[in-house]
Design an enzyme around this catalytic site. Structure first.
Site, PDB file in Angstrom:
ATOM      1  N   TYR A  72       0.826  -1.205   0.000  1.00  0.00           N
ATOM      2  CA  TYR A  72       0.000   0.000   0.000  1.00  0.00           C
ATOM      3  C   TYR A  72       0.864   1.261   0.000  1.00  0.00           C
ATOM      4  CZ  TYR A  72      -4.442  -2.272  -0.106  1.00  0.00           C
ATOM      5  OH  TYR A  72      -5.526  -2.994  -0.545  1.00  0.00           O
ATOM      6  N   GLN A 106     -15.161   2.200  -8.637  1.00  0.00           N
ATOM      7  CA  GLN A 106     -14.487   1.122  -7.906  1.00  0.00           C
ATOM      8  C   GLN A 106     -13.085   1.582  -7.519  1.00  0.00           C
ATOM      9  OE1 GLN A 106     -15.141  -2.844 -10.164  1.00  0.00           O
ATOM     10  NE2 GLN A 106     -15.578  -1.234 -11.612  1.00  0.00           N
ATOM     11  N   HIS A 124     -15.484   0.978  -3.255  1.00  0.00           N
ATOM     12  CA  HIS A 124     -14.406   0.195  -2.643  1.00  0.00           C
ATOM     13  C   HIS A 124     -13.555   1.003  -1.678  1.00  0.00           C
ATOM     14  CE1 HIS A 124     -14.697  -2.879  -6.201  1.00  0.00           C
ATOM     15  NE2 HIS A 124     -15.674  -2.990  -5.331  1.00  0.00           N
ATOM     16  N   CYS A 132      -9.499   0.887  11.833  1.00  0.00           N
ATOM     17  CA  CYS A 132      -8.885   0.037  12.852  1.00  0.00           C
ATOM     18  C   CYS A 132      -9.081  -1.425  12.469  1.00  0.00           C
ATOM     19  CB  CYS A 132      -9.545   0.315  14.198  1.00  0.00           C
ATOM     20  SG  CYS A 132      -8.963  -0.787  15.497  1.00  0.00           S
ATOM     21  N   GLU A 223     -10.260  -2.558 -24.089  1.00  0.00           N
ATOM     22  CA  GLU A 223     -10.332  -3.889 -24.709  1.00  0.00           C
ATOM     23  C   GLU A 223     -11.686  -4.521 -24.409  1.00  0.00           C
ATOM     24  OE1 GLU A 223      -7.025  -5.768 -22.711  1.00  0.00           O
ATOM     25  OE2 GLU A 223      -8.250  -6.169 -20.940  1.00  0.00           O
TER      26      GLU A 223
HETATM   27  N1  LIG Z   1      -7.086   3.438  -9.651  1.00  0.00           N
HETATM   28  C1  LIG Z   1      -7.497   2.664  -8.638  1.00  0.00           C
HETATM   29  O1  LIG Z   1      -8.024   3.154  -7.654  1.00  0.00           O
HETATM   30  C2  LIG Z   1      -7.329   1.168  -8.747  1.00  0.00           C
HETATM   31  C3  LIG Z   1      -6.273   0.629  -9.474  1.00  0.00           C
HETATM   32  C4  LIG Z   1      -6.167  -0.767  -9.552  1.00  0.00           C
HETATM   33  C5  LIG Z   1      -7.118  -1.560  -8.931  1.00  0.00           C
HETATM   34  N2  LIG Z   1      -8.129  -1.006  -8.212  1.00  0.00           N
HETATM   35  C6  LIG Z   1      -9.131  -1.900  -7.552  1.00  0.00           C
HETATM   36  O2  LIG Z   1      -9.063  -3.145  -8.174  1.00  0.00           O
HETATM   37  C7  LIG Z   1     -10.292  -3.671  -8.636  1.00  0.00           C
HETATM   38  C8  LIG Z   1     -10.097  -3.861 -10.116  1.00  0.00           C
HETATM   39  O3  LIG Z   1     -11.215  -3.764 -10.934  1.00  0.00           O
HETATM   40  P1  LIG Z   1     -11.281  -2.750 -12.180  1.00  0.00           P
HETATM   41  O4  LIG Z   1     -12.221  -3.348 -13.141  1.00  0.00           O
HETATM   42  O5  LIG Z   1     -11.507  -1.381 -11.674  1.00  0.00           O
HETATM   43  O6  LIG Z   1      -9.820  -2.700 -12.798  1.00  0.00           O
HETATM   44  P2  LIG Z   1      -9.008  -3.772 -13.619  1.00  0.00           P
HETATM   45  O7  LIG Z   1      -7.566  -3.461 -13.367  1.00  0.00           O
HETATM   46  O8  LIG Z   1      -9.491  -5.147 -13.371  1.00  0.00           O
HETATM   47  O9  LIG Z   1      -9.371  -3.448 -15.158  1.00  0.00           O
HETATM   48  C9  LIG Z   1      -9.027  -2.260 -15.787  1.00  0.00           C
HETATM   49  C10 LIG Z   1      -9.715  -2.234 -17.134  1.00  0.00           C
HETATM   50  O10 LIG Z   1      -9.466  -0.972 -17.716  1.00  0.00           O
HETATM   51  C11 LIG Z   1      -9.104  -1.141 -19.078  1.00  0.00           C
HETATM   52  N3  LIG Z   1      -8.274   0.017 -19.423  1.00  0.00           N
HETATM   53  C12 LIG Z   1      -6.926   0.203 -19.260  1.00  0.00           C
HETATM   54  N4  LIG Z   1      -6.566   1.434 -19.660  1.00  0.00           N
HETATM   55  C13 LIG Z   1      -7.699   2.041 -20.105  1.00  0.00           C
HETATM   56  C14 LIG Z   1      -7.984   3.336 -20.623  1.00  0.00           C
HETATM   57  N5  LIG Z   1      -7.024   4.263 -20.783  1.00  0.00           N
HETATM   58  N6  LIG Z   1      -9.276   3.618 -20.970  1.00  0.00           N
HETATM   59  C15 LIG Z   1     -10.270   2.700 -20.810  1.00  0.00           C
HETATM   60  N7  LIG Z   1     -10.035   1.468 -20.326  1.00  0.00           N
HETATM   61  C16 LIG Z   1      -8.791   1.138 -19.955  1.00  0.00           C
HETATM   62  C17 LIG Z   1      -8.411  -2.474 -19.148  1.00  0.00           C
HETATM   63  O11 LIG Z   1      -8.505  -2.988 -20.456  1.00  0.00           O
HETATM   64  C18 LIG Z   1      -9.216  -3.291 -18.137  1.00  0.00           C
HETATM   65  O12 LIG Z   1     -10.324  -3.906 -18.739  1.00  0.00           O
HETATM   66  C19 LIG Z   1     -11.312  -2.659  -8.221  1.00  0.00           C
HETATM   67  O13 LIG Z   1     -12.020  -3.232  -7.205  1.00  0.00           O
HETATM   68  C20 LIG Z   1     -10.540  -1.450  -7.679  1.00  0.00           C
HETATM   69  O14 LIG Z   1     -10.987  -1.116  -6.376  1.00  0.00           O
HETATM   70  C21 LIG Z   1      -8.247   0.341  -8.113  1.00  0.00           C
HETATM   71 ZN   LIG Z   2      -8.808   0.733  17.267  1.00  0.00          ZN
END
Ligand SMILES: NC(=O)c1ccc[n+]([C@@H]2O[C@H](COP(=O)([O-])OP(=O)(O)OC[C@H]3O[C@@H](n4cnc5c(N)ncnc54)[C@H](O)[C@@H]3O)[C@@H](O)[C@H]2O)c1
Ligand SMILES: [Zn+2]
Length: 250
Positions: A72, A106, A124, A132, A223
């Site tokens: 993190y 998300q 999320h 905590c 994609e």
């Molecule tokens: N930025 C963040 O806060 C972050 C980053 C990574 C993961 N997460 C967490 O991980 C989980 C992952 O799920 P998810 O579906 O959000 O992410 P994911 O990483 O599973 O998928 C990302 C998607 O975005 C597409 N993508 C990549 N670049 C792009 C662009 N420029 N324009 C449009 N599409 C694009 C990819 O093809 C892919 O399908 C979530 O629960 C989230 O909380 C959050």
């Molecule tokens: Zn506490």
């Protein structure tokens, strides 16, 4: 849908958006990719040799909280230097026009917050908030902590138990209020899913729920995903280019 002509698809999406009273947008990590935030699925998602699915779990934290905080810490350091991109900006503008547009994300990076999104639903949680790990009575509500770098193992200020990122890990339930707000948002005229791989539930089920409630559904993604064949209209391309293109047509 006209797969051969992307311009026609953008025009169709814009027409639907113009005619809609209520619009809901679900965003995922792809919306922040152009800001430099690594997605989980796709290039640059790996930290050391760990898969995010193996780290973002309550078990991983219980086993080795220091390792989790290293991960993190690395993610927070990366995100701290990132700014909202054109996709966040367009969605923030739409959200500011009354309460007709709801943005549900998300993402835990708070870039939608930085862009000024009104009424944002963060499904999320936020990587900039802690809670905590022992769920002590005074430490239940998450608190803001934007320190970069973090101490090896941050602690709850109330009971001194280890603190954890106030994010929803794989296998954990979503906050009731956030989930209800997201489900409410499926009652809309247009439901747009942007930059999400559509494999993480319950978020991935929202577009189907919206479709069953009569919404016109659309996807913008770099994609194809499991949602691509489900939606009424799929636009393949980067969110930071496609959303401004659609916005210009409104
Ligand atoms: N930025 C963040 O806060 C972050 C980053 C990574 C993961 N997460 C967490 O991980 C989980 C992952 O799920 P998810 O579906 O959000 O992410 P994911 O990483 O599973 O998928 C990302 C998607 O975005 C597409 N993508 C990549 N670049 C792009 C662009 N420029 N324009 C449009 N599409 C694009 C990819 O093809 C892919 O399908 C979530 O629960 C989230 O909380 C959050
Ligand atoms: Zn506490």
């Amino acid at each position: 849908m006209d797969r051969a002509n992307p311009g026609a698809r953008l025009a169709q999406l814009a027409e639907r958006l113009r005619g809609a009273r209520r619009v809901s947008v679900l965003t995922g990590a792809g919306v922040s990719a152009a800001s430099g935030v690594p997605t989980f699925r796709g290039a640059g998602g790996l930290w050391r040799s760990y898969r995010p699915e193996d780290l973002a779990t309550p078990d991983a934290f219980a086993r080795d909280p220091v390792l989790l905080w290293e991960w993190y810490g690395w993610r927070r350091e990366t995100i701290a230097g990132c700014k909202p991109n054109a996709a966040h900006d367009v969605l923030a503008r739409w959200s500011q026009r009354g309460d007709a547009t709801t943005i549900v994300t998300q993402n835990v990076d708070d870039l939608h917050v930085k862009a000024g999104t009104a009424g944002l639903v963060r499904l999320h949680g936020s990587i900039w908030e802690l809670s905590c790990a022992a769920r002590c009575a005074s430490g239940v509500a998450p608190w803001r902590d934007e320190r970069v770098p973090m101490p090896r193992l941050p602690r709850c200020p109330h009971c001194a138990a280890p603190a954890r990122p106030a994010v929803v890990w794989f296998g954990e339930a979503l906050d009731d209020r956030d989930l209800r707000a997201a489900l409410d948002a499926t009652a809309c005229d247009v439901f747009l899913t942007v930059g999400t791989s559509s494999v993480v539930y319950p978020a991935a089920g929202l577009v189907d729920q919206a479709r069953r409630r009569g919404a016109f559904t659309a996807e913008i993604n770099a994609e194809a995903t499991p949602a691509t064949t489900l939606v009424d209209l799929a636009v393949q391309g980067p969110a930071e280019l496609v959303l401004p293109d659609v916005d210009r047509l409104l």
